[in-house]
Scaffold this active site. Sequence first.
Site, PDB file in Angstrom:
ATOM      1  N   SER A  96      14.070   6.042  -0.164  1.00  0.00           N
ATOM      2  CA  SER A  96      14.428   4.960   0.770  1.00  0.00           C
ATOM      3  C   SER A  96      14.138   3.641   0.059  1.00  0.00           C
ATOM      4  O   SER A  96      12.978   3.292  -0.136  1.00  0.00           O
ATOM      5  CB  SER A  96      13.570   5.018   2.032  1.00  0.00           C
ATOM      6  OG  SER A  96      13.608   6.291   2.606  1.00  0.00           O
ATOM      7  N   LYS A 171      19.280   3.949   6.789  1.00  0.00           N
ATOM      8  CA  LYS A 171      17.860   4.329   6.802  1.00  0.00           C
ATOM      9  C   LYS A 171      16.995   3.179   7.342  1.00  0.00           C
ATOM     10  O   LYS A 171      16.032   3.409   8.070  1.00  0.00           O
ATOM     11  CB  LYS A 171      17.426   4.722   5.381  1.00  0.00           C
ATOM     12  CG  LYS A 171      15.959   5.057   5.218  1.00  0.00           C
ATOM     13  CD  LYS A 171      15.533   6.319   5.952  1.00  0.00           C
ATOM     14  CE  LYS A 171      14.038   6.552   5.777  1.00  0.00           C
ATOM     15  NZ  LYS A 171      13.557   7.705   6.541  1.00  0.00           N
ATOM     16  N   LYS A 239       6.655  -0.628   3.488  1.00  0.00           N
ATOM     17  CA  LYS A 239       7.690  -0.844   2.455  1.00  0.00           C
ATOM     18  C   LYS A 239       9.084  -0.874   3.098  1.00  0.00           C
ATOM     19  O   LYS A 239       9.893  -1.763   2.815  1.00  0.00           O
ATOM     20  CB  LYS A 239       7.551   0.284   1.424  1.00  0.00           C
ATOM     21  CG  LYS A 239       8.563   0.371   0.345  1.00  0.00           C
ATOM     22  CD  LYS A 239       9.700   1.325   0.634  1.00  0.00           C
ATOM     23  CE  LYS A 239       9.302   2.759   0.821  1.00  0.00           C
ATOM     24  NZ  LYS A 239      10.434   3.665   1.027  1.00  0.00           N
TER      25      LYS A 239
HETATM   26  P1  NAD Z   1       5.243  10.259  -2.495  1.00  0.00           P
HETATM   27  O1  NAD Z   1       4.504   9.040  -2.897  1.00  0.00           O
HETATM   28  O2  NAD Z   1       4.502  11.419  -1.920  1.00  0.00           O
HETATM   29  O3  NAD Z   1       6.118  10.808  -3.731  1.00  0.00           O
HETATM   30  C1  NAD Z   1       6.705  10.002  -4.728  1.00  0.00           C
HETATM   31  C2  NAD Z   1       6.574  10.722  -6.064  1.00  0.00           C
HETATM   32  O4  NAD Z   1       7.234   9.941  -7.061  1.00  0.00           O
HETATM   33  C3  NAD Z   1       5.123  10.885  -6.518  1.00  0.00           C
HETATM   34  O5  NAD Z   1       4.875  12.252  -6.820  1.00  0.00           O
HETATM   35  C4  NAD Z   1       5.027   9.988  -7.760  1.00  0.00           C
HETATM   36  O6  NAD Z   1       4.131  10.476  -8.739  1.00  0.00           O
HETATM   37  C5  NAD Z   1       6.463  10.025  -8.272  1.00  0.00           C
HETATM   38  N1  NAD Z   1       6.819   8.879  -9.129  1.00  0.00           N
HETATM   39  C6  NAD Z   1       6.577   7.569  -8.942  1.00  0.00           C
HETATM   40  N2  NAD Z   1       7.107   6.837  -9.932  1.00  0.00           N
HETATM   41  C7  NAD Z   1       7.720   7.704 -10.774  1.00  0.00           C
HETATM   42  C8  NAD Z   1       8.468   7.569 -11.978  1.00  0.00           C
HETATM   43  N3  NAD Z   1       8.697   6.357 -12.517  1.00  0.00           N
HETATM   44  N4  NAD Z   1       8.952   8.681 -12.570  1.00  0.00           N
HETATM   45  C9  NAD Z   1       8.729   9.916 -12.029  1.00  0.00           C
HETATM   46  N5  NAD Z   1       8.026  10.111 -10.895  1.00  0.00           N
HETATM   47  C10 NAD Z   1       7.532   9.018 -10.266  1.00  0.00           C
HETATM   48  O7  NAD Z   1       6.365   9.759  -1.460  1.00  0.00           O
HETATM   49  P2  NAD Z   1       7.194  10.640  -0.422  1.00  0.00           P
HETATM   50  O8  NAD Z   1       6.493  10.637   0.888  1.00  0.00           O
HETATM   51  O9  NAD Z   1       7.621  11.918  -1.048  1.00  0.00           O
HETATM   52  O10 NAD Z   1       8.469   9.681  -0.232  1.00  0.00           O
HETATM   53  C11 NAD Z   1       9.506   9.571  -1.207  1.00  0.00           C
HETATM   54  C12 NAD Z   1      10.598   8.704  -0.607  1.00  0.00           C
HETATM   55  O11 NAD Z   1      11.107   9.322   0.581  1.00  0.00           O
HETATM   56  C13 NAD Z   1      10.127   7.300  -0.196  1.00  0.00           C
HETATM   57  O12 NAD Z   1      11.132   6.362  -0.442  1.00  0.00           O
HETATM   58  C14 NAD Z   1       9.879   7.454   1.295  1.00  0.00           C
HETATM   59  O13 NAD Z   1      10.005   6.215   1.982  1.00  0.00           O
HETATM   60  C15 NAD Z   1      10.977   8.440   1.679  1.00  0.00           C
HETATM   61  N6  NAD Z   1      10.716   9.236   2.881  1.00  0.00           N
HETATM   62  C16 NAD Z   1       9.498   9.792   3.087  1.00  0.00           C
HETATM   63  C17 NAD Z   1       9.275  10.528   4.252  1.00  0.00           C
HETATM   64  C18 NAD Z   1       7.932  11.142   4.553  1.00  0.00           C
HETATM   65  O14 NAD Z   1       7.720  11.569   5.712  1.00  0.00           O
HETATM   66  N7  NAD Z   1       7.024  11.245   3.607  1.00  0.00           N
HETATM   67  C19 NAD Z   1      10.305  10.713   5.170  1.00  0.00           C
HETATM   68  C20 NAD Z   1      11.563  10.178   4.899  1.00  0.00           C
HETATM   69  C21 NAD Z   1      11.758   9.437   3.739  1.00  0.00           C
END
Ligand code: NAD
Length: 295
Positions: A96, A171, A239
């Site tokens: 997102s 979103k 964010k």
């Molecule tokens: P998270 O922080 O758990 O996961 C993100 C991952 O990206 C981490 O494992 C991190 O190490 C990795 N990362 C960061 N920078 C990187 C890079 N340069 N190269 C490779 N890996 C890298 O976040 P999440 O909860 O999984 O959310 C991911 C996305 O999905 C976000 O944009 C969030 O807003 C969206 N989202 C999350 C949810 C939720 O309920 N958690 C629901 C819908 C959407």
Amino acid sequence: MEKIGFIGLGIMGKPMAKNLLKAGYSLIVYDIVPEAVADVVKAGAQKGTSCKDVASKSDVIITMLPNSPEVKEAVLGNNGVLDGAKKGTILVDMSSIAPLASQEISKKAAEKGVIMLDAPVSGGEPKAIEGTLAIMVGGPEDTFNKVKEILSKMGSSVTLVGDIGSGNTTKLANQIIVALNIAAMSEAMVLATKAGVDPEKVFNAIKGGLAGSSVLNAKMPLALAGNFKPGFRIVLHIKDLQNALDTAHGLGVPIPLTSVAMEMMQALKVDGHGGDDHGGLIQFYEKLAKIQVRK
Ligand code: NAD
């Protein structure tokens, strides 16, 4: 079947990648956190050593990263996706991020012959695990049709909403509605509790009526249990609301309710709750009213 590269194996990315493995796809995966990679490799994926490495070995690349700067770094940065991707590769960014960032990244990708879709999701970790996310997609229809089958292994609803950036605009709309629903639920339930009515009974009484919602059904049982383990972290919702405010102000659209929800979340972050689930917003009201809804 296409070979899929998956970058970003956090709360959401990990179960999404595992669902693609279960569906029989061959996956190469990468995250900057080695433990996250090891876990998905144990489930059958090949280990990638960088975003470039993953891209060079994939037909379709999926990214699931926190926000615009991380997606830019992973795609446009040194050793990034565009350093490795072959011409004709499809990049599906499921993070997102700001709609303008999607458009900017897509332009740079197109210069290398890589076609991009923005495809953020709604549903949180439980639906990521079940493979029943709602996926909102922006980009060219023919590209969408090529990856729809793959996306359907992670989501029960996969909808093309318009050109690149439209997925993330959708979103943002979703995140405004979710934040304001959680705030309304919190305000109402703290009031009911302080008035001496059992909040669980209030929940059961109203959930089938007009005030009922997916947000109420998902977040109220957790509020009653005082369980704010994420889920979707407050800092990630901050964010999204920041992206919503920036986008709205850029377009000349005042969004006053969103700015109030943003300030509540900022207060919780200052109070040490930034890592809580966004359902933990109820703690803002509990503190103001000096009462707890949890049993
Ligand atoms: P998270 O922080 O758990 O996961 C993100 C991952 O990206 C981490 O494992 C991190 O190490 C990795 N990362 C960061 N920078 C990187 C890079 N340069 N190269 C490779 N890996 C890298 O976040 P999440 O909860 O999984 O959310 C991911 C996305 O999905 C976000 O944009 C969030 O807003 C969206 N989202 C999350 C949810 C939720 O309920 N958690 C629901 C819908 C959407």
